[in-house]
Scaffold this active site. Structure first.
Site, PDB file in Angstrom:
ATOM      1  N   ARG A  60      -7.856   9.748  -4.878  1.00  0.00           N
ATOM      2  CA  ARG A  60      -8.680  10.858  -4.387  1.00  0.00           C
ATOM      3  C   ARG A  60      -8.522  11.024  -2.891  1.00  0.00           C
ATOM      4  O   ARG A  60      -8.391  10.047  -2.151  1.00  0.00           O
ATOM      5  CB  ARG A  60     -10.164  10.567  -4.649  1.00  0.00           C
ATOM      6  CG  ARG A  60     -10.573  10.779  -6.080  1.00  0.00           C
ATOM      7  CD  ARG A  60     -12.058  10.657  -6.235  1.00  0.00           C
ATOM      8  NE  ARG A  60     -12.597   9.540  -5.475  1.00  0.00           N
ATOM      9  CZ  ARG A  60     -13.865   9.406  -5.138  1.00  0.00           C
ATOM     10  NH1 ARG A  60     -14.729  10.343  -5.464  1.00  0.00           N
ATOM     11  NH2 ARG A  60     -14.283   8.359  -4.474  1.00  0.00           N
ATOM     12  N   SER A  94      -8.035  -0.492  -3.042  1.00  0.00           N
ATOM     13  CA  SER A  94      -8.757  -1.463  -3.879  1.00  0.00           C
ATOM     14  C   SER A  94      -7.827  -2.456  -4.555  1.00  0.00           C
ATOM     15  O   SER A  94      -7.694  -2.484  -5.794  1.00  0.00           O
ATOM     16  CB  SER A  94      -9.604  -0.710  -4.888  1.00  0.00           C
ATOM     17  OG  SER A  94     -10.410   0.197  -4.183  1.00  0.00           O
ATOM     18  N   ASP A 114     -12.890  -1.218  -2.402  1.00  0.00           N
ATOM     19  CA  ASP A 114     -13.914  -0.360  -3.023  1.00  0.00           C
ATOM     20  C   ASP A 114     -15.270  -1.071  -3.159  1.00  0.00           C
ATOM     21  O   ASP A 114     -16.329  -0.436  -3.082  1.00  0.00           O
ATOM     22  CB  ASP A 114     -13.450   0.202  -4.378  1.00  0.00           C
ATOM     23  CG  ASP A 114     -12.919  -0.852  -5.338  1.00  0.00           C
ATOM     24  OD1 ASP A 114     -12.832  -2.035  -4.950  1.00  0.00           O
ATOM     25  OD2 ASP A 114     -12.569  -0.491  -6.479  1.00  0.00           O
TER      26      ASP A 114
HETATM   27  C1  GLC Z   1      -8.967  -5.200  -8.797  1.00  0.00           C
HETATM   28  C2  GLC Z   1      -8.572  -5.295  -7.323  1.00  0.00           C
HETATM   29  C3  GLC Z   1      -9.790  -5.323  -6.423  1.00  0.00           C
HETATM   30  C4  GLC Z   1     -10.689  -4.156  -6.752  1.00  0.00           C
HETATM   31  C5  GLC Z   1     -11.034  -4.143  -8.225  1.00  0.00           C
HETATM   32  C6  GLC Z   1     -11.899  -2.965  -8.609  1.00  0.00           C
HETATM   33  O1  GLC Z   1      -9.582  -6.362  -9.168  1.00  0.00           O
HETATM   34  O2  GLC Z   1      -7.789  -6.445  -7.116  1.00  0.00           O
HETATM   35  O3  GLC Z   1      -9.421  -5.285  -5.075  1.00  0.00           O
HETATM   36  O4  GLC Z   1     -11.857  -4.236  -5.977  1.00  0.00           O
HETATM   37  O5  GLC Z   1      -9.847  -4.098  -8.995  1.00  0.00           O
HETATM   38  O6  GLC Z   1     -11.270  -1.758  -8.351  1.00  0.00           O
END
Ligand code: GLC
Length: 572
Positions: A130, A194, A247
């Site tokens: 996004r 993330s 995130d």
């Molecule tokens: C995966 C990623 C992590 C993220 C999670 C949720 O575990 O390694 O960084 O926060 O997904 O998106």
């Protein structure tokens, strides 16, 4: 006489008895032959055992037994093991081999709602990506304009530079559409990335490993902010990436913006992960200063719990199969038992097992054409189907029927629907209880009277009873003197990044009076470090100052970030 009479009577009755027995035997033989003939000619479906209550069907229960995690004591053992792994991640000696990495984020406190201004954010964390324009308005109000773009599989598995070029292309398209590409205006940008990153500052983070189906080459160990900035500069877009956040951190920040008791950020979506505010003296790996506030947000990367085999005792053959067929076998073991990327696949594998044992869809999947249906295709049963199936109440099973038709089961029976719903409930409940146990560890560790958890992610949002199942088990696992609240955090990934950027931008405007914007000459790593150093230095002086960001019309918008500046700290 009486004896004779008795004998006579006995003879008569014996003869009668014999005749009767012959008749019965003959009938039995004829009956058995008829039954055998009927059975041979009978269609398969007639063998169906009754599953009006599938949970009480022994054979099905036997298959599902391994997935049950209803015993709180089992969860307590897992909690102890998770806390041990957390300690290993926080200690410098054991950090390199620890499965739960516990990355310090350099974010030291949360926003308080006084921050205002307009910033761009990119949110990359799953198959969707996004671009957002975030308006932080007075009194913690936020306005968002955003556009979702798809990340094609070829890019997820391709070369890293293509991924970042794609992100920059999408950013440029969004800015053109929103009329943000104006000469002379440089927009600050927050990057919600993330994936597990070792952060070296606010705008410097090295990818430690890919998760969630990404395997782009040439990115692991690289500074992803730098890679993004190179791609942005190639497009000649006037945008500067000034902060990277996970995130979970964005979610915590966004939730704290409204509720000051927020101490934890949790994501239950494509992947799962949590972050929380930790005391500095418990973070052995901390290499920054020990000034106030003596705390830092830790990005746990709890999805990797179990990589060191600590969860083997609860893993099933379905978990093993999901893991082995993934792009990262042996990694993200906890995540693979919980999150949306894998839940549907676990359900599909259980269905296949029951079909194989002739307990499900009996007589419905025999033809070679059937094996081409989604039911027999890896990833063919989406996690959104699990939510949809569990939304059915009563005996109509309207959602379940639709889902089953979608995966290639024509005219599913009542029993088929009931069994599939039962499987979904068991798999999602296990996931909710595992996530709940993880949260309970954090809440007990934080040990404050009121703890709010900011939660986001599609699984949590759309599953009808995930939250309830988590809360139920947490009530038993969280210390009795602590009240906890699970709070849905709206658009945490975008807003959290924007909040962090807002602070960095405020700082850079202060710094411009002394030298040029720091990221231009010495790289984003040092630049972010500089931002952080300056943040601490100017913290006291900034109490009355204002900063500027640009609104939609490129007018300068006054901002007040002084309190939020304390979120930026130097990694020194
Ligand atoms: C995966 C990623 C992590 C993220 C999670 C949720 O575990 O390694 O960084 O926060 O997904 O998106």
């Amino acid at each position: 006489m009486s004896t004779l009479a008795t004998i006579l009577q006995d003879e008569i009755s014996t003869a009668t008895l014999q005749k009767g027995l012959y008749a019965i035997a003959a009938c039995t033989l004829i009956g058995a032959a008829a039954y055998a003939g009927y059975k041979a000619a009978e269609p398969e479906t007639k063998h169906l055992p009754s599953h009006r209550h599938p949970e009480s069907n022994e054979q099905i229960e036997k298959v599902l037994e391994a997935l049950r995690l209803d015993d709180d004591d089992k969860l307590r053992v897992i909690m102890q093991s998770l806390e041990r792994e957390m300690e290993l991640g926080l200690s410098p000696a054991t950090h390199p081999t620890a499965d739960v990495k516990m990355f310090a984020t350099y974010v030291r406190s949360t926003a308080d709602g006084s921050e205002t201004g307009q910033v761009l954010a990119l949110d990359l964390g799953g198959t969707n990506f996004r671009v957002l324009l975030v308006d932080l308005l007075p009194q913690s109000k936020v306005e968002l304009t955003s556009k979702i773009f798809v990340i094609p599989q070829s890019i997820m598995l391709g070369e890293g530079s293509y991924l970042f070029r794609h992100l920059a292309d999408c950013l440029m398209e969004f800015m053109n559409k929103e009329n943000l590409n104006k000469p002379g205006v440089r927009y600050p940008l927050g990057f919600t990335f993330s994936f597990p990153c070792k952060q070296e500052g606010l705008a410097s983070a090295r990818l430690s490993t890919w998760t969630k189906g990404f395997t782009c080459s040439g990115v692991v160990n690289e500074d992803v902010v730098k890679m993004l900035q190179v791609a942005i500069d190639e497009k000649n877009i006037n945008v500067q990436c000034v902060a990277l956040v996970n995130d979970t951190v964005g979610t915590l920040m966004a939730c704290a913006y409204k509720d000051p008791n927020t101490e934890i950020g949790l994501i239950l979506g494509t992947g799962t992960n949590a972050c929380y505010m930790e005391k500095l003296d418990r973070v052995g790996t901390w290499d920054g200063d020990y000034n106030d506030p003596k705390q830092v947000i830790i990005n746990m990367e709890w999805g990797a719990f179990g990589n060191n085999h600590r969860l083997n005792h609860i893993r099933t053959k379905y978990d093993e199969e999901v893991d082995l067929s993934s792009v990262n076998p042996g990694k993200q073991i906890f995540e693979k038992m919980i999150s949306g990327m894998y839940m549907g696949e676990i359900v599909r594998l259980i269905m296949l097992d029951l079909i194989h044992q002739n307990l499900l869809f009996i007589g419905k999947c025999n033809g070679s054409e059937d094996f081409k249906t989604p039911l027999f295709t890896r990833g063919g049963f989406y996690t959104k189907y699990v939510s949809s199936v569990e939304m059915d109440e009563g005996i109509g099973f309207s959602n379940t029927r639709r889902v089953l038709e979608d995966i290639g089961i024509r005219n599913p029976s009542y029993d088929d629907c009931a069994i599939v719903q039962h499987i979904c409930k068991i798999v999602s409940k296990r996931a909710a209880r595992l996530a709940g146990a993880g949260l309970a560890v954090l809440i007990n560790r934080i040990n404050k009277p009121n703890v709010t958890v900011g939660v986001d992610g599609s699984l949590y949002r759309y599953h009808p009873r995930f939250k309830r199942n988590m809360e139920k088990c947490m009530q038993n696992l969280v210390s009795k003197n602590i009240k906890f609240l699970l709070q849905l955090s709206n658009d945490g990934s975008g807003i959290g990044a924007a909040l962090t950027v807002a602070a960095a931008e405020a700082l850079s405007n202060q710094e411009k009076t002394k030298r040029s914007y720091p990221l231009s000459d010495d790289g984003s790593g040092k630049g972010a470090g500089l931002i952080a150093v300056v943040a601490s230095r100017y913290l006291q002086q900034l109490s009355q100052s204002t900063s500027t960001l640009h609104n939609h019309n490129n007018e300068k918008v006054p901002t007040q970030f002084q309190k939020h500046l304390s979120t930026l700290q130097s990694p020194m």
